[in-house]
Scaffold this active site. Structure first.
Site, PDB file in Angstrom:
ATOM      1  N   ASP A 253       0.835  -1.209   0.000  1.00 27.40           N
ATOM      2  CA  ASP A 253       0.000   0.000   0.000  1.00 27.40           C
ATOM      3  C   ASP A 253       0.869   1.258   0.000  1.00 27.40           C
ATOM      4  O   ASP A 253       0.357   2.367  -0.128  1.00 27.40           O
ATOM      5  CB  ASP A 253      -0.950   0.014   1.213  1.00 27.40           C
ATOM      6  CG  ASP A 253      -0.229  -0.216   2.527  1.00 27.40           C
ATOM      7  OD1 ASP A 253       0.470  -1.234   2.642  1.00 27.40           O
ATOM      8  OD2 ASP A 253      -0.345   0.625   3.434  1.00 27.40           O
ATOM      9  N   ASP A 263       4.970   8.001   0.915  1.00 28.80           N
ATOM     10  CA  ASP A 263       4.816   7.652   2.334  1.00 28.80           C
ATOM     11  C   ASP A 263       6.143   7.604   3.091  1.00 28.80           C
ATOM     12  O   ASP A 263       6.718   6.544   3.299  1.00 28.80           O
ATOM     13  CB  ASP A 263       4.062   6.328   2.492  1.00 28.80           C
ATOM     14  CG  ASP A 263       2.642   6.599   2.970  1.00 28.80           C
ATOM     15  OD1 ASP A 263       2.224   7.770   2.912  1.00 28.80           O
ATOM     16  OD2 ASP A 263       1.970   5.657   3.408  1.00 28.80           O
TER      17      ASP A 263
HETATM   18  P1  AMP Z   1       0.953   4.210   6.819  1.00 30.68           P
HETATM   19  O1  AMP Z   1       1.752   3.468   7.837  1.00 30.68           O
HETATM   20  O2  AMP Z   1       0.934   5.691   7.030  1.00 30.68           O
HETATM   21  O3  AMP Z   1       1.296   3.830   5.429  1.00 30.68           O
HETATM   22  O4  AMP Z   1      -0.542   3.762   7.065  1.00 30.68           O
HETATM   23  C1  AMP Z   1      -1.018   2.448   6.949  1.00 30.68           C
HETATM   24  C2  AMP Z   1      -2.521   2.426   7.095  1.00 30.68           C
HETATM   25  O5  AMP Z   1      -2.902   2.876   8.396  1.00 30.68           O
HETATM   26  C3  AMP Z   1      -3.271   3.325   6.130  1.00 30.68           C
HETATM   27  O6  AMP Z   1      -4.500   2.718   5.830  1.00 30.68           O
HETATM   28  C4  AMP Z   1      -3.464   4.577   6.935  1.00 30.68           C
HETATM   29  O7  AMP Z   1      -4.555   5.337   6.472  1.00 30.68           O
HETATM   30  C5  AMP Z   1      -3.744   4.023   8.309  1.00 30.68           C
HETATM   31  N1  AMP Z   1      -3.369   4.959   9.379  1.00 30.68           N
HETATM   32  C6  AMP Z   1      -2.122   5.320   9.758  1.00 30.68           C
HETATM   33  N2  AMP Z   1      -2.167   6.177  10.771  1.00 30.68           N
HETATM   34  C7  AMP Z   1      -3.468   6.411  11.051  1.00 30.68           C
HETATM   35  C8  AMP Z   1      -4.171   7.210  12.006  1.00 30.68           C
HETATM   36  N3  AMP Z   1      -3.539   7.962  12.895  1.00 30.68           N
HETATM   37  N4  AMP Z   1      -5.508   7.173  11.965  1.00 30.68           N
HETATM   38  C9  AMP Z   1      -6.165   6.417  11.095  1.00 30.68           C
HETATM   39  N5  AMP Z   1      -5.580   5.628  10.190  1.00 30.68           N
HETATM   40  C10 AMP Z   1      -4.243   5.628  10.157  1.00 30.68           C
HETATM   41 MG    MG Z   2       0.687   4.312   3.641  1.00 29.24          MG
END
Ligand code: AMP
Ligand code: MG
Length: 499
Positions: A253, A263
């Site tokens: 993702d 990201d």
């Molecule tokens: P990431 O690690 O930023 O790539 O996020 C991985 C998944 O977790 C994605 O679906 C993000 O939208 C979700 N996500 C990360 N941080 C948050 C947060 N604080 N609140 C809601 N969803 C989150």
């Molecule tokens: Mg992400």
């Protein structure tokens, strides 16, 4: 939340072409938005007319408190393999696409908020982001862009005036992210996992139109799409490796179909050369270690290829698998070609031979250089750069990095032989033009983010930002920015997911 009189000339091709691929969600208003940083040069590249964007309006717009009247905020759906485990539903849990603009070069770019509140995909999360990670993403994106590496970029960072609850309360912020698009491998996986082949086809058609229009000429468009995505990723990973970038969380993702770096969570630039280098606090097995990145990119691309199989001729799926496999097998050769050519250029030797692919002894020169860096525990960035000083006769910057002077001597003799008739000052300037002196050094990044986050003091951040925006231009007054972190810092350095 208010609707504004201002327009950003938004278009909404994603929402219009892919109606089942998102949820409409409004940003959650924040208490007291104040601007941390605005990217004026990116705004101008995007053709954003800043006359209407008054200093009062900017933090309101880029926190989500006030929506441009042509915005249509949506949370995009996707799935993904996280550390190898498939999660059938992820999606924008804290991000919202506001719309797309056509930039000055005619390219469509997404403008999205990150940290703008909960969405139906938030799962247990709060939908928010903290100042530190927001500024980290801003800084790293600008650094990568300045290094010529395809990347999403930050248009704005706005403090919310509200705390976000992490291990301790932290000041909150919203990032405005600009991307070629936010379609990920995981977007394909979401629909493929549900056997919604027509949705996968629609998404593939959309991606071809938006990112790979040349594919329309091909006999098998979907196979050609796979080939193009594979090539772009191979080139991207080679570019990361050439500057010592470690993404840190290459989940499917977090792999953009466009070929941009996306990201910036637990990412870091390597200091001492070490293929096993890992900084992410959650990457215990070293899955996303520096040297593992090509293999992991290929693994992710195999997951992408699987989503396309039903489009590659379902009557004869063995043939589809064979065709897709043949394309995946082009990844490593393509990566290696880009990597070795890039390394050859970093050695200043591109003049000596028009590089297409290197022969065995040329590749060995590159490999043996890296082996020397590894056994001598040399700073990756400084080592390449010091070759320029050496070429000009100033030997100490290079020599002082190596314990094994004999090994270095032998290698230098071979390097010199490959130089042929290249003029020393030309050699030095070509080396300096491609090997950065300034990368975002981890200790300086942490120092800058801590000052911004704990004391609201942006001066270190801004100083560091302006240095990494000109990575190749030496300025003696900036010597401290070129220095590696103290060994003790690097040995204990961990980056966190930034959530
Ligand atoms: P990431 O690690 O930023 O790539 O996020 C991985 C998944 O977790 C994605 O679906 C993000 O939208 C979700 N996500 C990360 N941080 C948050 C947060 N604080 N609140 C809601 N969803 C989150
Ligand atoms: Mg992400």
């Amino acid at each position: 939340m208010n609707s504004s009189t201002i327009s950003l000339n938004f278009e909404h091709s994603y929402a219009e072409h892919l109606p089942d691929f998102f949820a409409e969600v409004k940003p959650t208003p924040v208490q007291k938005p104040s601007l941390l940083q605005f990217n004026t040069s990116l705004a101008s590249e995007l053709g954003i007319d800043d006359r209407g964007l008054t200093p009062e309006l900017v933090p309101r717009i880029f926190s989500g408190n006030e929506l441009p009247r042509d915005a249509r905020p949506i949370a995009q759906i996707y799935a993904g393999h996280q550390f190898g485990n498939f999660v059938p539903q992820l999606g924008d849990g804290r991000a919202l696409l506001l719309g797309e603009v056509i930039d000055r070069q005619g390219k469509r770019r997404d403008i999205a908020l990150k940290g703008s509140g909960r969405t139906p995909m938030s799962r247990g999360g709060d939908g928010k982001a903290a100042v530190g990670p927001v500024l980290r993403e801003y800084l790293l994106g600008e650094a990568m862009h300045a290094l010529g590496i395809p990347t999403t970029r930050a248009l704005a960072a706005v403090a919310t005036g509200e705390p976000v609850m992490r291990e301790r309360p932290l000041p909150g912020a919203v990032l405005t992210r600009v991307a070629a698009s936010h379609v990920r491998v995981g977007t394909f996986q979401y629909f493929a996992a549900r056997r919604q082949t027509e949705h996968v086809r629609k998404l593939a058609d959309y991606v071809i139109q938006r990112h790979y229009p040349e594919v329309n000429e091909a006999d098998d468009r979907y196979l050609a799409l796979l080939q193009s995505v594979v090539q772009r990723q191979a080139d991207l990973i080679a570019r990361w490796m050439l500057v010592g970038f470690i993404h840190g969380v290459m989940n499917t993702d977090n792999m953009a179909i466009s070929g941009e770096t996306i990201d910036y969570g637990p990412c870091a630039f390597m200091e001492t050369y070490d293929p096993a280098a890992v900084f992410s606090s959650i990457d215990h097995a070293g899955r996303y270690a520096y040297g593992n990145q090509p293999a992991i990119a290929l693994w992710n691309l195999a997951r992408f290829a699987e989503t396309l199989l039903p489009l590659l001729g379902d009557e004869n799926s063995e043939r589809a698998v064979a065709d897709a496999t043949a394309i995946l097998e082009t990844f490593l050769p393509r990566f290696e070609q880009h990597w070795y050519n890039g390394a050859w250029t970093k050695l200043g030797l591109a003049d000596s031979k028009s590089v297409d692919s290197l022969n065995e002894s040329e590749c060995a020169l590159v490999d043996d250089w890296l082996e020397l860096l590894k056994t001598n525990k040399v700073d990756y960035t400084l080592a390449w750069r010091a070759l320029a000083d050496f070429a000009e006769g100033d030997e100490s910057p290079l020599r002082s990095l190596f314990k094994d002077q004999t090994g270095l001597e032998n290698w230098l003799a071979r390097w010199t032989e490959f130089q042929g008739e290249i003029d020393p000052s030309r050699l030095a300037s070509t080396i300096r033009a491609v090997n950065p002196l300034y990368i975002p050094r981890n200790h300086l990044v942490e120092e800058a983010l801590a000052a911004a986050s704990n004391n609201g003091d942006l001066s270190s951040f801004e100083a560091l930002l302006s240095v990494v925006q000109h990575p190749f231009d030496e300025n003696p007054q900036l010597a401290r920015y070129a220095e590696p972190a103290p060994m003790t810092f690097t040995a204990n350095y961990q980056t966190f997911c930034g959530t």
